[in-house]
Write a protein that holds these residues in place. Structure first.
Motif, PDB file in Angstrom:
ATOM      1  N   UNK A 164      -2.718   5.515   7.318  1.00 47.57           N
ATOM      2  CA  UNK A 164      -3.772   4.806   6.583  1.00 47.57           C
ATOM      3  C   UNK A 164      -3.281   3.443   6.075  1.00 47.57           C
ATOM      4  N   UNK A 165      -2.030   3.391   5.584  1.00 50.19           N
ATOM      5  CA  UNK A 165      -1.517   2.143   5.013  1.00 50.19           C
ATOM      6  C   UNK A 165      -1.497   1.028   6.062  1.00 50.19           C
ATOM      7  N   UNK A 166      -0.960   1.335   7.243  1.00 47.81           N
ATOM      8  CA  UNK A 166      -0.894   0.321   8.294  1.00 47.81           C
ATOM      9  C   UNK A 166      -2.291  -0.051   8.791  1.00 47.81           C
ATOM     10  N   UNK A 167      -3.140   0.955   8.998  1.00 49.59           N
ATOM     11  CA  UNK A 167      -4.495   0.684   9.489  1.00 49.59           C
ATOM     12  C   UNK A 167      -5.277  -0.185   8.498  1.00 49.59           C
ATOM     13  N   UNK A 168      -5.152   0.147   7.193  1.00 47.41           N
ATOM     14  CA  UNK A 168      -5.883  -0.614   6.179  1.00 47.41           C
ATOM     15  C   UNK A 168      -5.341  -2.035   6.073  1.00 47.41           C
ATOM     16  N   UNK A 194       0.837  -1.207   0.000  1.00 47.96           N
ATOM     17  CA  UNK A 194       0.000   0.000   0.000  1.00 47.96           C
ATOM     18  C   UNK A 194       0.871   1.256   0.000  1.00 47.96           C
ATOM     19  N   UNK A 195       1.942   1.236   0.816  1.00 46.27           N
ATOM     20  CA  UNK A 195       2.860   2.393   0.824  1.00 46.27           C
ATOM     21  C   UNK A 195       3.503   2.572  -0.542  1.00 46.27           C
ATOM     22  N   UNK A 196       3.856   1.455  -1.194  1.00 40.30           N
ATOM     23  CA  UNK A 196       4.459   1.534  -2.533  1.00 40.30           C
ATOM     24  C   UNK A 196       3.467   2.119  -3.548  1.00 40.30           C
ATOM     25  N   UNK A 197       2.166   1.985  -3.264  1.00 41.45           N
ATOM     26  CA  UNK A 197       1.145   2.562  -4.145  1.00 41.45           C
ATOM     27  C   UNK A 197       0.814   3.988  -3.740  1.00 41.45           C
ATOM     28  N   UNK A 198       1.565   4.537  -2.798  1.00 40.88           N
ATOM     29  CA  UNK A 198       1.372   5.935  -2.432  1.00 40.88           C
ATOM     30  C   UNK A 198       0.401   6.181  -1.281  1.00 40.88           C
ATOM     31  N   UNK A 199      -0.073   5.115  -0.642  1.00 46.05           N
ATOM     32  CA  UNK A 199      -0.950   5.318   0.511  1.00 46.05           C
ATOM     33  C   UNK A 199      -0.100   5.822   1.685  1.00 46.05           C
ATOM     34  N   UNK A 200      -0.526   6.908   2.320  1.00 48.23           N
ATOM     35  CA  UNK A 200       0.250   7.522   3.408  1.00 48.23           C
ATOM     36  C   UNK A 200       0.036   6.783   4.720  1.00 48.23           C
TER      37      UNK A 200
END
Lengths: 194, 194
Positions: free
Chosen positions: B143-147, B134-140
């Motif tokens: 949010x990335x960890x929570x999702x 998710x982080x590699x897809x630009x999710x900050x």
């Protein structure tokens, strides 16, 4: 008058952390930790079963603090209120004066994969124990597991933020903000039939 | 014409599961597993590094399936849509005909604490890997960890329901229902200042 001195466990913990951080976790022996505060290796092993235990000493206390939060909540509290009560217990457990200790501890853990795994395992034990407590309070499945796992996730993310450089909010304030972010994130989840 | 035969790995896996379930995990040796399908212990160790690996063989493939789901999602998909795409990949990974195998595997795991810990560890690796994607897809953050953690939680709860006696919904259908329950649960969380 006798001047107050922290207990032997606390002195060993503080000394271990300093040595781990400066010389490396692998390179530091229990004997060196004991020696650095004028104690014997034998005394060290009366307080901790091994070197790793120094870092995970507080785990059981943290779990108990969470359970205490749940126990103190009103009988008719809905699941997420029980979770909020559990998270609230972290506030007393991690007062501002503990932040530097927690930061130093994290730098040690970040340097060692086995310690990182142990730390992750700690969170899953927290979630499992909290789930048991919620079920014992009559919360049904899957709400109990979902609420307990979410609480562990929120706590883990909040703790990471709490020890970030420059952060000065309390862990409780951060937890509430993370929980609100989780709520907003999940609120827009697509849950229709694919 | 040569009749189709499952590969050696699959035969060893099926045999191991039967033996673990009937004679106990601890009591079963790699040599016995190999022997029961007419193979040597040496052949067993060409396929699996140890007895435990037989049970966790598919882990990397499951993680890859989740990542494949994320990769196939549109560029501008918001975090929870990426998570839904990852969860959707479980549907192909756990078709109905695999359910009995998964049930038998779970009875083996439930009997052994070390296997239960490994299973929990599997979910935390899944969450960590998904968070990276998710982080590699630009999710900050956060949010990335929570999702990612929420996805692992939803998958874990859905999988438990999928293998429950009498359950006949697909894992995808169950995941969507669990995600909806999580959303409703968190929606009422108290997040104001304490």
């Amino acid at each position: 008058m006798v001047r107050w001195q922290p207990g032997t466990s606390e002195r060993l913990q503080a000394a271990a952390l300093e040595l781990f951080a400066s010389n490396g976790y692998e390179q530091t022996t229990a004997a060196e930790i004991a020696q650095s505060v004028g104690l014997t290796e034998r005394t060290f092993f009366r307080h901790f079963s091994d070197k790793r235990e120094v870092l995970f000493h507080g785990q059981q206390l943290l779990v108990e603090a969470f359970l205490g939060g749940v126990a103190a909540a009103p009988d008719d509290a809905p699941p997420m209120e029980l979770v909020a009560a559990a998270l609230g217990a972290a506030e007393e457990f991690f007062p501002a004066e503990r932040r530097d200790h927690s930061r130093l501890r994290q730098t040690v853990i970040d340097q060692n994969q086995a310690l990182q795994e142990r730390e992750r395992h700690k969170l899953s034990v927290l979630a499992a124990t909290l789930g048991d407590a919620l079920r014992a309070r009559g919360v049904a499945e899957p709400a109990a597991t979902l609420a307990a796992e979410s609480a562990a996730t929120v706590f883990g993310v909040a703790f990471t933020q709490w020890i970030a450089p420059g952060e000065d909010r309390s862990i409780g304030e951060i937890e509430r903000s993370v929980l609100a972010e989780l709520r907003d994130l999940i609120a827009v989840a697509p849950v229709g039939n694919a």
